[in-house]
Design a protein around this motif. Structure first.
Motif, short mmCIF file in Angstrom:
data_model
loop_
_atom_site.label_atom_id
_atom_site.label_comp_id
_atom_site.label_asym_id
_atom_site.label_seq_id
_atom_site.Cartn_x
_atom_site.Cartn_y
_atom_site.Cartn_z
N ARG A 305 0.85 -1.21 0.00
CA ARG A 305 0.00 0.00 0.00
C ARG A 305 0.88 1.25 0.00
O ARG A 305 0.61 2.23 -0.70
N TRP A 306 1.98 1.21 0.76
CA TRP A 306 2.89 2.38 0.79
C TRP A 306 3.53 2.57 -0.59
O TRP A 306 3.62 3.68 -1.10
N LEU A 307 3.93 1.46 -1.21
CA LEU A 307 4.60 1.57 -2.52
C LEU A 307 3.62 2.01 -3.62
O LEU A 307 4.01 2.67 -4.57
N LYS A 308 2.34 1.68 -3.46
CA LYS A 308 1.36 2.12 -4.46
C LYS A 308 1.32 3.65 -4.51
O LYS A 308 1.16 4.26 -5.55
N VAL A 309 1.54 4.31 -3.39
CA VAL A 309 1.53 5.78 -3.31
C VAL A 309 2.92 6.34 -3.59
O VAL A 309 3.08 7.34 -4.27
N ASN A 310 3.96 5.66 -3.11
CA ASN A 310 5.31 6.23 -3.11
C ASN A 310 6.31 5.49 -4.00
O ASN A 310 7.53 5.76 -3.92
N GLY A 311 5.82 4.57 -4.84
CA GLY A 311 6.73 3.76 -5.66
C GLY A 311 7.68 4.59 -6.51
O GLY A 311 8.84 4.20 -6.72
N GLU A 312 7.24 5.78 -6.95
CA GLU A 312 8.09 6.65 -7.79
C GLU A 312 9.40 6.98 -7.08
O GLU A 312 10.43 7.19 -7.72
N SER A 313 9.36 6.98 -5.75
CA SER A 313 10.56 7.36 -4.97
C SER A 313 11.45 6.15 -4.66
O SER A 313 12.43 6.27 -3.92
N ILE A 314 11.08 4.99 -5.24
CA ILE A 314 11.87 3.75 -5.01
C ILE A 314 12.33 3.13 -6.33
O ILE A 314 13.51 3.13 -6.65
N TYR A 315 11.36 2.71 -7.16
CA TYR A 315 11.72 1.99 -8.40
C TYR A 315 12.49 2.90 -9.35
O TYR A 315 12.10 4.04 -9.59
N GLY A 316 13.63 2.39 -9.83
CA GLY A 316 14.39 3.15 -10.82
C GLY A 316 15.17 4.31 -10.26
O GLY A 316 15.73 5.12 -10.99
#
Ligand code: JFZ
Length: 405
Positions: A305-316
């Motif tokens: 759920r956290w990554l659904k909102v903040n994934g842009e700040s992790i993947y790539g």
């Protein structure tokens, strides 16, 4: 495209330690056996003849490979690594090299790797497997069992040539594309490690081989550096690297290990590792019935759920100029800083030493309207004014769009 490109972007994967050690689940002869669950045969010095009998009790009727892959995907994980053969030597796949396998020696009589590889393909998740290439407490020539076998009698090279290599061929030619081969406990010599690597690449040229194939671990022979278990380096590491980690204190299922890390700790570890340039391979230890323990499922769903909102700040993303910051961590993309605020500053602002860049604007990643936050320059620093209360108490991400000066 270099084979590590997807892996460097993916950041977060699922490790699965599953085997007949899930039957005793940390207990032997009504006594708790300390230590990680998948080492029970070694810790309790269980004779092969007794340990083999566990196969007869292993019938994971609740196993659903698609459900496992969905738990991984829903958590934001991009690949899985399942134990095809761990140190106990039991083969969780259909192999011609021994009857000591899940198809021949259990009432389950099915190969779970088929389901998992198929589900991974359909869900767009990488499929990888763990293979204990050095320790094998069941095989007379494998390393590690000195309670059944005389170590001086062992012919390890024969084990590699006549057992390991044929099994790796089976695994690398029976389940379609394999993204990762996770070797463990270093191969005794660099020559043997290189020979294994060349053998594996014959069947899967694009496979990524973990650093633990290599006696020196530094990824010299493997494709990336493997940190110690649950080990997060203090600062960023230049080379490609990965930390494998447990959610509780064991890899293989233990019935009485309830020491589950909180969702907050898991998210902080993910961000900490990614901010230092690494990947996070987080483990689940399914039961002998074939289910992933609910505390793991719940925490992985929350991370998802956290990554659904903040994934842009992790993947790539890549590492930042900043090491560990008193209020959190930082990941970057060209023209963007992602400030991961773990500890909401009492003075309502975060300071970023951005000597070489000028801030265009800043906003909260979770804010769909991306309203501008007030940004002030103070000498070389940027001061970003934050809302009074932390929108996300675990990790609120502030995006700073920067223009390199
Ligand atoms: C190994 C296995 O023995 C263990 O069962 C599990 O599979 C884990 C992922 O890997 O354990 C190790 C291997 C190396 C180190 C620590 C634990 N190490 O060098 O720090």
């Amino acid at each position: 495209m270099h084979k590590l490109v997807w892996w460097r972007k993916a950041k977060f994967g699922m490790f699965i330690h599953w085997g007949i050690y899930a039957v005793p689940a940390g207990m032997w002869k009504e006594r708790k056996v300390p230590g990680i669950g998948e080492w029970i045969m070694h810790h309790a010095r269980i004779p092969v003849k007794e340990y083999e009998l566990l196969g007869k009790q292993f019938n994971p009727v609740k196993f659903d490979g698609r459900e496992w892959v969905r738990v991984a995907k829903n958590a934001g994980m991009k690949w899985i690594v399942i134990t095809a053969k761990h140190h106990d030597g039991f083969c969780m796949f259909d192999t011609k090299l021994t009857d000591y396998n899940i198809v021949k020696m259990t009432p389950f009589k099915r190969d779970p790797l088929e389901d998992l590889a198929k589900a991974c393909k359909e869900e767009g998740i990488g499929f990888g497997f763990y293979y204990s290439q050095t320790l094998d407490w069941h095989h007379p020539d494998g390393m590690g069992n000195d309670w059944d076998y005389d170590p001086n009698e062992k012919n390890f090279s024969r084990y590699l040539e006549e057992y390991v290599k044929p099994q790796l061929r089976e695994l690398l030619t029976s389940y379609g594309p394999v993204t990762v081969l996770w070797c463990d406990i270093e191969t005794p010599t660099p020559e043997q490690a290189r020979d294994l690597r060349e053998w594996v690449r014959k069947f899967q040229p694009n496979i990524i081989i973990s650093g633990r194939i290599d006696p020196r671990w530094l990824g010299g022979i493997g494709d990336y550096r493997q940190m110690g278990d649950n080990e997060i380096p203090p600062g960023k590491v230049k080379s490609d690297w990965e930390t494998c980690a447990t959610i509780n204190d064991t890899w293989g299922f233990k019935s009485y290990d309830h020491n589950w890390k909180s969702t907050g700790v898991l998210i902080h570890n993910l961000v900490d590792i990614v901010s230092k340039g690494g990947n996070y391979l987080l483990n689940v230890g399914p039961t002998a019935e074939g289910t992933i323990p609910q505390p793991s499922v719940d925490r992985l769903a929350a991370v998802g759920r956290w990554l659904k909102v903040n994934g842009e700040s992790i993947y790539g993303t890549t590492t930042s100029l900043f090491g560990e910051l008193e209020w959190g961590r930082c990941t970057t993309k060209p023209g963007k800083l992602y400030l991961h605020v773990f500890a909401w500053p009492s003075d309502g602002q975060v300071r970023v030493v951005a000597s070489e860049s000028k801030s265009e604007r800043a906003y909260l990643l979770a804010d769909p309207k991306r309203e501008n936050l007030e940004v002030k320059s103070e000498g070389k620093d940027l001061l970003i004014k934050l809302p009074t209360r932390a929108p996300d108490p675990i990790d609120t991400v502030v995006v700073v769009e920067i223009e390199r000066c």
